[in-house]
Write a protein that holds these residues in place. Structure first.
Motif, PDB file in Angstrom:
ATOM      1  N   LYS A  13       0.838  -1.195   0.000  1.00 34.46           N
ATOM      2  CA  LYS A  13       0.000   0.000   0.000  1.00 34.46           C
ATOM      3  C   LYS A  13       0.872   1.243   0.000  1.00 34.46           C
ATOM      4  O   LYS A  13       1.901   1.293   0.672  1.00 34.46           O
ATOM      5  CB  LYS A  13      -0.885   0.042   1.244  1.00 34.46           C
ATOM      6  CG  LYS A  13      -1.905  -1.039   1.311  1.00 34.46           C
ATOM      7  CD  LYS A  13      -2.711  -0.891   2.569  1.00 34.46           C
ATOM      8  CE  LYS A  13      -3.155  -2.234   3.060  1.00 34.46           C
ATOM      9  NZ  LYS A  13      -3.768  -2.188   4.347  1.00 34.46           N
ATOM     10  N   ARG A 102     -11.659   8.335 -12.967  1.00 39.89           N
ATOM     11  CA  ARG A 102     -10.952   8.632 -11.725  1.00 39.89           C
ATOM     12  C   ARG A 102     -10.447  10.064 -11.728  1.00 39.89           C
ATOM     13  O   ARG A 102     -10.629  10.822 -10.782  1.00 39.89           O
ATOM     14  CB  ARG A 102      -9.790   7.651 -11.569  1.00 39.89           C
ATOM     15  CG  ARG A 102      -8.934   7.882 -10.374  1.00 39.89           C
ATOM     16  CD  ARG A 102      -7.721   6.948 -10.411  1.00 39.89           C
ATOM     17  NE  ARG A 102      -7.061   6.895  -9.136  1.00 39.89           N
ATOM     18  CZ  ARG A 102      -6.196   7.801  -8.727  1.00 39.89           C
ATOM     19  NH1 ARG A 102      -5.882   8.807  -9.497  1.00 39.89           N
ATOM     20  NH2 ARG A 102      -5.638   7.699  -7.536  1.00 39.89           N
ATOM     21  N   ALA A 140      -9.646   8.280   2.224  1.00 40.32           N
ATOM     22  CA  ALA A 140      -8.574   7.280   2.325  1.00 40.32           C
ATOM     23  C   ALA A 140      -8.122   7.117   3.779  1.00 40.32           C
ATOM     24  O   ALA A 140      -7.600   6.062   4.145  1.00 40.32           O
ATOM     25  CB  ALA A 140      -7.396   7.674   1.445  1.00 40.32           C
ATOM     26  N   ASP A 143     -10.356   4.433   5.382  1.00 42.97           N
ATOM     27  CA  ASP A 143     -10.245   3.094   4.806  1.00 42.97           C
ATOM     28  C   ASP A 143      -8.897   2.499   5.200  1.00 42.97           C
ATOM     29  O   ASP A 143      -7.898   2.681   4.516  1.00 42.97           O
ATOM     30  CB  ASP A 143     -10.381   3.169   3.285  1.00 42.97           C
ATOM     31  CG  ASP A 143     -10.393   1.805   2.626  1.00 42.97           C
ATOM     32  OD1 ASP A 143     -10.426   0.796   3.352  1.00 42.97           O
ATOM     33  OD2 ASP A 143     -10.378   1.760   1.385  1.00 42.97           O
ATOM     34  N   MET A 146      -7.715  -0.786   2.464  1.00 41.31           N
ATOM     35  CA  MET A 146      -7.245  -0.549   1.100  1.00 41.31           C
ATOM     36  C   MET A 146      -6.697   0.864   0.888  1.00 41.31           C
ATOM     37  O   MET A 146      -6.051   1.114  -0.112  1.00 41.31           O
ATOM     38  CB  MET A 146      -8.385  -0.785   0.102  1.00 41.31           C
ATOM     39  CG  MET A 146      -8.877  -2.205   0.031  1.00 41.31           C
ATOM     40  SD  MET A 146      -7.856  -3.263  -0.956  1.00 41.31           S
ATOM     41  CE  MET A 146      -8.317  -2.785  -2.593  1.00 41.31           C
ATOM     42  N   GLN A 148      -8.287   3.558  -0.013  1.00 42.36           N
ATOM     43  CA  GLN A 148      -8.831   4.100  -1.243  1.00 42.36           C
ATOM     44  C   GLN A 148      -9.599   5.378  -0.961  1.00 42.36           C
ATOM     45  O   GLN A 148     -10.441   5.420  -0.073  1.00 42.36           O
ATOM     46  CB  GLN A 148      -9.770   3.104  -1.923  1.00 42.36           C
ATOM     47  CG  GLN A 148      -9.085   1.938  -2.572  1.00 42.36           C
ATOM     48  CD  GLN A 148     -10.088   0.999  -3.207  1.00 42.36           C
ATOM     49  OE1 GLN A 148     -10.974   0.508  -2.535  1.00 42.36           O
ATOM     50  NE2 GLN A 148      -9.922   0.756  -4.499  1.00 42.36           N
ATOM     51  N   ASP A 152     -10.906   6.606  -6.085  1.00 39.56           N
ATOM     52  CA  ASP A 152     -10.365   5.259  -6.284  1.00 39.56           C
ATOM     53  C   ASP A 152     -11.469   4.209  -6.192  1.00 39.56           C
ATOM     54  O   ASP A 152     -11.492   3.246  -6.954  1.00 39.56           O
ATOM     55  CB  ASP A 152      -9.289   4.937  -5.241  1.00 39.56           C
ATOM     56  CG  ASP A 152      -7.996   5.688  -5.486  1.00 39.56           C
ATOM     57  OD1 ASP A 152      -7.597   5.789  -6.656  1.00 39.56           O
ATOM     58  OD2 ASP A 152      -7.396   6.153  -4.506  1.00 39.56           O
ATOM     59  N   ARG A 153     -12.360   4.377  -5.245  1.00 38.75           N
ATOM     60  CA  ARG A 153     -13.454   3.416  -5.079  1.00 38.75           C
ATOM     61  C   ARG A 153     -14.369   3.432  -6.295  1.00 38.75           C
ATOM     62  O   ARG A 153     -14.802   2.376  -6.769  1.00 38.75           O
ATOM     63  CB  ARG A 153     -14.263   3.734  -3.821  1.00 38.75           C
ATOM     64  CG  ARG A 153     -13.489   3.504  -2.558  1.00 38.75           C
ATOM     65  CD  ARG A 153     -14.273   3.900  -1.345  1.00 38.75           C
ATOM     66  NE  ARG A 153     -13.396   3.962  -0.182  1.00 38.75           N
ATOM     67  CZ  ARG A 153     -13.758   4.457   0.972  1.00 38.75           C
ATOM     68  NH1 ARG A 153     -14.974   4.917   1.158  1.00 38.75           N
ATOM     69  NH2 ARG A 153     -12.902   4.483   1.962  1.00 38.75           N
ATOM     70  N   LYS A 156     -12.516   1.959  -9.269  1.00 36.59           N
ATOM     71  CA  LYS A 156     -11.948   0.637  -8.961  1.00 36.59           C
ATOM     72  C   LYS A 156     -10.438   0.606  -9.239  1.00 36.59           C
ATOM     73  O   LYS A 156      -9.942  -0.216 -10.012  1.00 36.59           O
ATOM     74  CB  LYS A 156     -12.674  -0.460  -9.737  1.00 36.59           C
ATOM     75  CG  LYS A 156     -14.130  -0.584  -9.349  1.00 36.59           C
ATOM     76  CD  LYS A 156     -14.789  -1.687 -10.115  1.00 36.59           C
ATOM     77  CE  LYS A 156     -16.218  -1.877  -9.661  1.00 36.59           C
ATOM     78  NZ  LYS A 156     -17.170  -1.025 -10.300  1.00 36.59           N
ATOM     79  N   THR A 157      -9.741   1.543  -8.587  1.00 31.81           N
ATOM     80  CA  THR A 157      -8.288   1.625  -8.716  1.00 31.81           C
ATOM     81  C   THR A 157      -7.645   1.576  -7.342  1.00 31.81           C
ATOM     82  O   THR A 157      -8.312   1.747  -6.319  1.00 31.81           O
ATOM     83  CB  THR A 157      -7.866   2.926  -9.438  1.00 31.81           C
ATOM     84  OG1 THR A 157      -8.369   4.049  -8.712  1.00 31.81           O
ATOM     85  CG2 THR A 157      -8.365   2.949 -10.860  1.00 31.81           C
ATOM     86  N   PHE A 158      -6.346   1.374  -7.329  1.00 33.01           N
ATOM     87  CA  PHE A 158      -5.585   1.223  -6.089  1.00 33.01           C
ATOM     88  C   PHE A 158      -4.180   1.763  -6.340  1.00 33.01           C
ATOM     89  O   PHE A 158      -3.569   1.456  -7.355  1.00 33.01           O
ATOM     90  CB  PHE A 158      -5.536  -0.269  -5.726  1.00 33.01           C
ATOM     91  CG  PHE A 158      -4.869  -0.585  -4.426  1.00 33.01           C
ATOM     92  CD1 PHE A 158      -5.445  -0.224  -3.228  1.00 33.01           C
ATOM     93  CD2 PHE A 158      -3.661  -1.258  -4.403  1.00 33.01           C
ATOM     94  CE1 PHE A 158      -4.834  -0.534  -2.017  1.00 33.01           C
ATOM     95  CE2 PHE A 158      -3.047  -1.573  -3.208  1.00 33.01           C
ATOM     96  CZ  PHE A 158      -3.640  -1.204  -2.009  1.00 33.01           C
TER      97      PHE A 158
END
Length: 185
Positions: A13, A102, A140, A143, A146, A148, A152-153, A156-158
């Protein structure tokens, strides 16, 4: 015969401070370029906003898509963007549409910050335009699994740490450490 699930590959991470510095560097570069199109009048500068949006999309979407998920800021701080499917990180960069979604979300907050910086002297309440970006990125912090942000949520990215980059944060830490040692002498 039983089916065993193959364990997911571990992706480290990204630290939130490195993500913030990478976003700040990208914002600063695009904002400085768009500042050349400021007409020195108070209010919203449409040409400056157009240049900012164009620069943001080039820097954060096209460059990242063609550079293994790294924009200038992410490259400088050893970060990379990857895709998430079903709650698991996939080892590939997101598709162009996901990157565009994003960056449209975070870019909107960045535009508001740009407008706030341009009008802060004439209207101090313009600082409230920072709130949408702070709320989006502040997600973030809550969370813990992850890390995120809201953008990002949605896309659907990280963001992960990568080996490929300039390691600007490490170089700054060394420079500060050397300066502290020299000052003590």
């Amino acid at each position: 015969m039983t089916i065993e699930r193959v364990p997911q590959k571990h992706y480290p991470k990204a630290e939130l401070n490195r993500r913030a510095m990478a976003l700040g560097l990208d914002f600063l570069v695009v904002w400085l370029v768009s500042a050349f199109f400021n007409s020195n009048q108070t209010g919203i500068q449409f040409l400056q906003i157009f240049v900012f949006v164009s620069g943001w999309l080039i820097m954060r979407v096209l460059v990242a898509y063609n550079n293994q998920g790294q924009s200038l800021g992410r490259w400088a701080f050893d970060l990379k963007i990857l895709e998430v499917q079903n709650g698991e990180v996939i080892g590939r960069i997101p598709q162009l549409l996901a990157l565009l979604q994003r960056e449209a979300i975070i870019g909107f907050g960045a535009i508001l910050v740009s407008i706030a910086l341009g009008n802060l002297r004439a209207n101090p309440t313009a600082i409230l335009l920072v709130l949408p970006l702070a709320i989006d990125c502040g997600a973030a912090l809550s969370d813990t699994q992850m890390r995120q942000a809201l953008h990002d949520r949605y896309a659907k990215t990280f963001i992960v740490s990568s080996r490929r980059g300039y390691s600007l944060d490490i170089k700054i830490k060394r420079l500060v450490g050397n300066l502290r040692r020299n000052v003590r002498r």
